[in-house]
Scaffold this motif. Structure first.
Motif, PDB file in Angstrom:
ATOM      1  N   PHE A   1       0.879  -1.282   0.016  1.00  8.24           N
ATOM      2  CA  PHE A   1       0.018  -0.132   0.037  1.00  8.24           C
ATOM      3  C   PHE A   1       0.993   1.202   0.119  1.00  8.24           C
ATOM      4  O   PHE A   1       0.677   2.370  -0.731  1.00  8.24           O
ATOM      5  CB  PHE A   1      -0.768   0.074   1.219  1.00  8.24           C
ATOM      6  CG  PHE A   1      -2.195  -0.755   1.080  1.00  8.24           C
ATOM      7  CD1 PHE A   1      -2.592  -1.130  -0.317  1.00  8.24           C
ATOM      8  CD2 PHE A   1      -2.366  -1.473   2.259  1.00  8.24           C
ATOM      9  CE1 PHE A   1      -3.868  -1.970  -0.405  1.00  8.24           C
ATOM     10  CE2 PHE A   1      -3.756  -2.419   2.012  1.00  8.24           C
ATOM     11  CZ  PHE A   1      -4.398  -2.517   1.002  1.00  8.24           C
TER      12      PHE A   1
ATOM     13  N   ALA B   1      -9.045  -1.541  -2.313  1.00  5.06           N
ATOM     14  CA  ALA B   1      -8.393  -0.502  -1.754  1.00  5.06           C
ATOM     15  C   ALA B   1      -7.198  -0.084  -2.779  1.00  5.06           C
ATOM     16  O   ALA B   1      -7.015   1.243  -2.465  1.00  5.06           O
ATOM     17  CB  ALA B   1      -7.461  -1.232  -0.373  1.00  5.06           C
TER      18      ALA B   1
ATOM     19  N   ILE C   1      -6.910   3.963  -3.614  1.00  2.00           N
ATOM     20  CA  ILE C   1      -5.634   4.695  -3.392  1.00  2.00           C
ATOM     21  C   ILE C   1      -5.326   5.467  -4.693  1.00  2.00           C
ATOM     22  O   ILE C   1      -4.737   6.886  -4.657  1.00  2.00           O
ATOM     23  CB  ILE C   1      -4.505   3.762  -2.825  1.00  2.00           C
ATOM     24  CG1 ILE C   1      -4.807   3.295  -1.447  1.00  2.00           C
ATOM     25  CG2 ILE C   1      -3.179   4.525  -3.044  1.00  2.00           C
ATOM     26  CD1 ILE C   1      -3.907   2.237  -1.210  1.00  2.00           C
TER      27      ILE C   1
ATOM     28  N   GLU D   1     -10.231   5.554   0.448  1.00  2.00           N
ATOM     29  CA  GLU D   1      -9.026   5.020   0.674  1.00  2.00           C
ATOM     30  C   GLU D   1      -8.599   4.578   2.261  1.00  2.00           C
ATOM     31  O   GLU D   1      -8.086   3.495   2.584  1.00  2.00           O
ATOM     32  CB  GLU D   1      -7.782   5.896   0.235  1.00  2.00           C
ATOM     33  CG  GLU D   1      -6.371   5.453   0.404  1.00  2.00           C
ATOM     34  CD  GLU D   1      -5.539   6.786   0.435  1.00  2.00           C
ATOM     35  OE1 GLU D   1      -4.447   6.462   0.998  1.00  2.00           O
ATOM     36  OE2 GLU D   1      -5.625   7.369  -0.296  1.00  2.00           O
ATOM     37  N   GLN D   2      -8.960   5.553   3.075  1.00  5.23           N
ATOM     38  CA  GLN D   2      -8.544   5.469   4.425  1.00  5.23           C
ATOM     39  C   GLN D   2      -9.484   4.384   5.201  1.00  5.23           C
ATOM     40  O   GLN D   2      -9.011   3.575   5.792  1.00  5.23           O
ATOM     41  CB  GLN D   2      -8.774   6.780   4.994  1.00  5.23           C
ATOM     42  CG  GLN D   2      -7.671   7.679   4.799  1.00  5.23           C
ATOM     43  CD  GLN D   2      -6.195   7.245   4.995  1.00  5.23           C
ATOM     44  OE1 GLN D   2      -5.874   6.726   6.083  1.00  5.23           O
ATOM     45  NE2 GLN D   2      -5.279   7.387   4.018  1.00  5.23           N
TER      46      GLN D   2
ATOM     47  N   ARG E   1      -8.190   0.705   3.855  1.00  2.70           N
ATOM     48  CA  ARG E   1      -7.083   0.085   4.358  1.00  2.70           C
ATOM     49  C   ARG E   1      -7.304   0.127   5.860  1.00  2.70           C
ATOM     50  O   ARG E   1      -6.754  -1.032   6.185  1.00  2.70           O
ATOM     51  CB  ARG E   1      -5.834   1.494   4.210  1.00  2.70           C
ATOM     52  CG  ARG E   1      -5.297   1.740   2.865  1.00  2.70           C
ATOM     53  CD  ARG E   1      -4.249   2.510   2.884  1.00  2.70           C
ATOM     54  NE  ARG E   1      -3.009   1.998   3.656  1.00  2.70           N
ATOM     55  CZ  ARG E   1      -1.939   2.475   3.651  1.00  2.70           C
ATOM     56  NH1 ARG E   1      -1.578   3.502   2.839  1.00  2.70           N
ATOM     57  NH2 ARG E   1      -0.961   1.924   4.393  1.00  2.70           N
ATOM     58  N   ASN E   2      -7.847   0.817   6.456  1.00  2.00           N
ATOM     59  CA  ASN E   2      -7.924   0.893   8.063  1.00  2.00           C
ATOM     60  C   ASN E   2      -8.791  -0.122   8.648  1.00  2.00           C
ATOM     61  O   ASN E   2      -8.616  -0.870   9.442  1.00  2.00           O
ATOM     62  CB  ASN E   2      -7.892   2.317   8.803  1.00  2.00           C
ATOM     63  CG  ASN E   2      -6.612   3.013   8.427  1.00  2.00           C
ATOM     64  OD1 ASN E   2      -5.628   2.564   8.134  1.00  2.00           O
ATOM     65  ND2 ASN E   2      -6.881   4.315   8.095  1.00  2.00           N
TER      66      ASN E   2
END
Length: 329
Positions: free
Chosen positions: A105, A234, A238, A275-276, A279-280
């Motif tokens: 990532f 993801a 991004i 994106e956040q 990812r998280n």
């Protein structure tokens, strides 16, 4: 606000581009069992790409004059599985294996300077006809935007599931039909004097574009590949925001107005947030629950990079030679 949102209609069967796609079309049209040999087929060629896409389309909008019962035909599914094995095996062979999710990532967040991708070309040098070709290429996915990703929802649980649904809610317009991203893309096509009908340009789109969409369907339709789908999603989020921002600049340079920039401007804002979340909350929670899936997440990211790079190479080679990047009609 638009008030004339039209329903998505099914499309005609595609033009075969070889024995594999001809076998699928013949089965759906005439009921003749497929006898084409998949062994030795080009995994990234147009024939296999069209054959696989035709199989998958039965899970989306289907085809005019094709019985919906073909969706779960054992004959068709068996042939599709042979096509999938060739495609997936080639994808796995083409990308390096690994399980360092954070590292892959982080690599996506570092763009080379100067950039040399399709969106960079459009921003700096592209002509209007090249931008319109780009819109045609991407229509194969954006006419069903977010639909392949929705297939993974029942394969997730907990925070990962809830967070992915939140992202999808945005993709589907937050409950407003005129804001659904697939509808926004149809609006974009209409604004650029293109046919906005569902998959209306499919026969003009080359194999590298179709392969990207096939990858999404492959990942979404197989539970064992759920982490690869999450990795792909993801990766897409991004990379989309900076790419969309460059395309907005390209449109403005070429004199396009807000009706043309709107789709891409929407993705600049939305995907930076998505994106956040992916990812998280999605990837993070999935791997907290099932850490053994890290290698599949990496595979999804790298497969996306690989196929997008092939698409970019195809398009830029054509444009730099002054010719169309679309296939012959």
């Amino acid at each position: 606000m638009r008030t004339d949102v039209r329903p998505v209609l099914s499309c005609a069967l595609p033009r075969p581009r070889g024995p594999l796609s001809a076998a699928v079309v013949t089965l759906l049209r005439d009921g003749v069992p497929p006898s084409a040999d998949v062994t030795g087929a080009d995994p990234f060629g147009a024939d296999l790409a069209v054959a696989l896409h035709t199989c998958y389309e039965l899970h989306y909008q289907g085809f005019r004059d094709v019985d919906p019962d073909w969706e779960w035909s054992p004959e068709l599914l068996a042939f599709r599985r042979e096509l999938e094995r060739v495609f997936e095996s080639a994808l796995r062979a083409a990308v390096p294996a690994g399980d360092d999710v954070a590292a892959v990532f982080d690599e996506l967040l570092v763009e080379p300077v100067p950039g040399a991708g399709v969106s960079h070309f459009l921003r700096d040098h592209g002509e209007w006809w090249q931008f319109r070709e780009y819109v045609v290429h991407r229509s194969v996915y954006h006419h069903k935007e977010a639909d392949p990703h929705a297939l993974v929802i029942p394969r997730l649980s907990g925070r990962a599931k809830a967070a992915l649904v939140a992202v999808e809610f945005d993709e589907f317009g937050g409950g407003h039909a005129d804001r659904v991203h697939a509808q926004l893309y149809r609006d974009l096509m209409a604004a650029t004097d293109l046919d906005s009908g569902y998959l209306s340009y499919f026969d003009r789109v080359p194999a590298p574009v179709i392969a990207v969409v096939n990858m999404m369907s492959l990942f979404g339709l197989h539970r064992r590949l759920r982490a690869a789908m999450v990795g792909h999603f993801a990766a897409a989020e991004i990379t989309t925001a900076p790419s969309a921002a460059r395309i907005v600049k390209a449109i403005e340079r070429l004199g396009g107005g807000p009706d043309v920039t709107h789709f891409f401007a929407e993705h600049v804002e939305a995907d930076a947030v998505h994106e956040q979340v992916l990812r998280n909350d999605v990837v993070g929670d999935l791997l907290d629950r099932e850490p053994e899936l890290a290698a599949d997440v990496v595979f999804g990211v790298r497969a996306t990079e690989f196929l997008e790079a092939r698409f970019g190479e195809h398009v830029l080679t054509a444009w730099q030679e002054g010719r169309t990047s679309l296939s012959a009609s």
